[in-house]
Design an enzyme around this catalytic site. Structure first.
Site, mmCIF file in Angstrom:
data_model
loop_
_atom_site.group_PDB
_atom_site.id
_atom_site.type_symbol
_atom_site.label_atom_id
_atom_site.label_comp_id
_atom_site.label_asym_id
_atom_site.label_seq_id
_atom_site.Cartn_x
_atom_site.Cartn_y
_atom_site.Cartn_z
ATOM 1 N N ASN B 402 0.823 -1.200 0.000
ATOM 2 C CA ASN B 402 0.000 0.000 0.000
ATOM 3 C C ASN B 402 0.862 1.258 0.000
ATOM 4 O O ASN B 402 0.960 1.953 -1.004
ATOM 5 C CB ASN B 402 -0.934 -0.039 1.216
ATOM 6 C CG ASN B 402 -1.991 1.048 1.168
ATOM 7 O OD1 ASN B 402 -1.870 2.006 0.424
ATOM 8 N ND2 ASN B 402 -3.031 0.901 1.961
ATOM 9 N N ASP B 403 1.540 1.516 1.102
ATOM 10 C CA ASP B 403 2.294 2.766 1.207
ATOM 11 C C ASP B 403 3.395 2.887 0.151
ATOM 12 O O ASP B 403 3.676 3.977 -0.324
ATOM 13 C CB ASP B 403 2.908 2.887 2.607
ATOM 14 C CG ASP B 403 1.823 2.893 3.686
ATOM 15 O OD1 ASP B 403 0.732 3.414 3.404
ATOM 16 O OD2 ASP B 403 2.063 2.375 4.785
ATOM 17 N N VAL B 404 4.007 1.756 -0.224
ATOM 18 C CA VAL B 404 5.140 1.825 -1.162
ATOM 19 C C VAL B 404 4.692 2.105 -2.596
ATOM 20 O O VAL B 404 5.526 2.320 -3.469
ATOM 21 C CB VAL B 404 5.984 0.537 -1.141
ATOM 22 C CG1 VAL B 404 6.613 0.343 0.227
ATOM 23 C CG2 VAL B 404 5.196 -0.667 -1.559
ATOM 24 N N ALA B 443 1.103 2.962 7.349
ATOM 25 C CA ALA B 443 1.344 4.344 7.716
ATOM 26 C C ALA B 443 0.050 5.069 8.065
ATOM 27 O O ALA B 443 0.066 6.195 8.515
ATOM 28 C CB ALA B 443 2.058 5.079 6.588
#
Lengths: 103, 476
Positions: B402-404, B443
């Site tokens: 997700n965050d990456v 995050a």
């Protein structure tokens, strides 16, 4: 101030070792590929279990009736050995997988 | 004389350590390096056990008992732990090493007698000073504090990675609490060293404060920064071991510990660089709680994909890139993912994996997982080559990441992950996101990618979804 100067004067060889070893530590892993970050962290984590030596020396110095020292030393050795043995074993398991597919 | 022989033998095991670590830093020699380091440790332990020491009582039974218990627990947990749980395991192991440094410091301080200077310790004690202002007490206090911080901090990190401690602990004004605790620790240490003899009550308070500092230090740090914290705590334990080595004037502890301390710090910095964050901002900041991203209030629609449609789409693609994340690890989907890759390859589709440097919960976590399921090393692409390849890619499968892949890191200056290099999957013709639900990533921030024009979502457990997809592919 005197205390600090005294400390440096008395421990100069050890401070030298400490400084040089810092550079060795930095140099060794300056160029490590991302793939190996996890195994390296896990392997060096096992090496930090070297603190077990301290616990061994602590027990060896204790009188046989100093039970608190003996028990805490025993605990320290056991915990550090989990770190050492578990750390090396788990690192080995990880690295085995890399090896397998290279053939 | 005997002391010199002992020191010389320690020197040998130090050299073995260094060769071991050197080996660990290159893929071809890593396994040998690990075994070499283990051999060095074995040698060092034997020396510590049997080196002649004047006036020592040995107490070998206690030592052997501790070693047997610890080794057995370590071996069994290392054998049993699932590869997906690796980061937690390392964190826990690390905490135990820290605990030992703490215990050693505590006992040395408790037993410390200013007047009596034993032969082993004379190297560090200042014979003239009657009070506690000397190297041995200083080293012991240092080992106690660092060990305690590393121990409790690692336990918090372990709990957070486990999911059991996700947002439960929230200290008010963490920076202030940290600062006050740290000041109190320093003041207390100075008080102890200025005393005429060891004050046991102060010693206990110091230990508790050290443990509390570890909790206060780690608990506000959340989100994607946990790998950095583990690496940092790892180097703390190394420093703790080195300082404990100063108490005994023991070279192997000093050098082994400082090797880990130094390399752990460098590794921590490397990880921060991969996320485009400074170490300071990781420690002070803590992701997630700061301002929400600007566009998140708008009503936006996501498009859903079905396994059947996707199977056909994949079959007629030329290039497919898989972006794995922690969700893949949680669902234990790495094997079925590899099977899907093989089915696609059999259809003539070119399949690659794009690995973000901090995908998963540890750098290299995804590499280990994929290696476990026999994915070919050549199929893994790092960040930059992957980003070059995306505009040539027909379908990107984002599995549990997700965050990456969050484009907010590039565009939204208000986003807490702004500036982190991401895998730019939006360049590809189609993006399929495998996800359990619309919830945010680690995050804790919304991902605009999910609402993108070329994006479709495939909801559900990654393993189940991949399994269905593979089935459809074989039927299609």
């Amino acid at each position: 101030m005197d205390v600090i100067l005294n400390f440096i004067a008395e421990n100069l060889p050890m401070i030298t070792i400490l400084t040089l070893a810092t550079f060795v530590g930095i140099e060794i892993i300056a160029k490590v590929p991302t793939v190996l970050h996890t195994p390296l962290m896990s392997g060096s984590n096992a090496i930090s279990g070297v603190v077990v030596i301290g616990a061994i020396l602590l027990i060896r110095d204790a009188k046989p009736d100093e039970y608190l020292t003996l028990i805490i030393g025993f605990l320290g050795i056991a915990l550090a050995m989990i770190n050492v043995v578990g750390g090396f074993a788990v690192t080995n398991r990880m690295l085995e997988m890399f090896k397998k597919k290279k053939k | 004389m005997e002391r010199h022989i002992t020191d010389f033998l320690y020197l040998i095991s130090i050299v073995v350590f260094i060769f071991g670590m050197k080996g660990l830093s290159s893929p071809a020699t890593a396994r040998k390096g690990n075994l070499t380091a283990a051999a060095g440790m074995g040698l060092a332990i034997l020396i510590a056990l049997f080196s002649p020491a004047e006036g020592s009582f040995d107490n070998h039974i206690w030592i052997i008992a501790g070693m047997v218990v610890g080794s057995a627990i370590g071996l069994v947990s290392a054998k049993r732990v699932a590869m997906t749980k690796m980061p937690e395991m390392v964190s826990l192991f690390n905490g135990l090493g820290g605990a030992t440094a703490m215990l050693i410091g505590f006992i040395e301080l408790k037993n410390y007698q200013p007047a009596v200077i034993s032969t082993v310790k004379s190297l560090l004690s200042n014979g003239e000073a009657a009070n506690l202002m000397n190297g041995e007490v200083f080293s012991s206090i240092f080992a106690l504090i660092i060990g305690a911080v590393s121990f409790s901090g690692s336990l918090i990190a372990w709990g957070k990675l486990n999911g059991s401690l996700r947002d439960n602990i929230k200290l008010p004004a963490p920076q202030i609490v940290n600062l006050v605790t740290l000041t109190a620790i320093i003041a207390l240490s100075v008080m102890i060293m200025n005393g005429e003899e060891m004050n046991f009550a102060l010693l206990l308070i110091l230990t508790v404060l050290g443990l509390f500092y570890g909790v206060a230090f780690v608990s506000p740090i959340g989100g994607g920064d946990m790998p950095v914290v583990i690496s940092l705590l790892n180097s703390f334990t190394g420093v703790g071991a080195a300082v404990a080595g100063l108490i005994y004037g023991n070279n192997i502890m000093i050098i082994g510990g400082i090797l880990v301390g130094a390399s752990g710090t460098i590794l921590t910095v490397l990880m921060c660089e991969a996320m485009n964050r400074s170490l300071i901002s990781v420690i002070i900041g803590g992701l997630g709680s700061s301002g929400s991203s600007s566009g998140s209030d708008r009503e936006e629609v996501v498009k859903e994909a079905t396994p059947a449609d996707l199977a056909i789409q994949l079959k007629y693609s030329e290039r497919v890139v898989i972006v794995p994340g922690y969700g893949l690890a949680v669902a234990q989907a790495q094997h079925v993912c590899h099977e899907l890759e093989q089915s696609l390859e059999a259809e003539g589709v070119d399949v690659k994996y794009a690995i973000h440097p901090v995908a998963g919960r540890m750098p290299g976590h995804m590499n280990v997982l994929l290696a476990e399921s026999d994915v070919d090393y050549d199929k893994l692409m790092e960040l930059e080559p992957a980003n070059d390849a995306f505009n040539n890619t027909d379908v990107v499968l984002v599995i549990g990441a997700n965050d990456v892949v969050n484009p907010a890191a590039k565009t939204d200056t208000g986003s807490p992950i702004y500036g982190m290099p991401i895998l730019d999957v939006e360049q590809a013709k189609n993006v399929i996101v495998f996800k359990r639900s619309m919830s945010t990533g680690y995050a804790g921030i919304q991902n605009p990618l999910f609402f993108g024009e070329r994006t479709k979502m495939l909801f559900g457990d990654a393993k189940a979804s991949l399994g269905k997809l593979k089935e459809e592919l074989n039927n299609a």
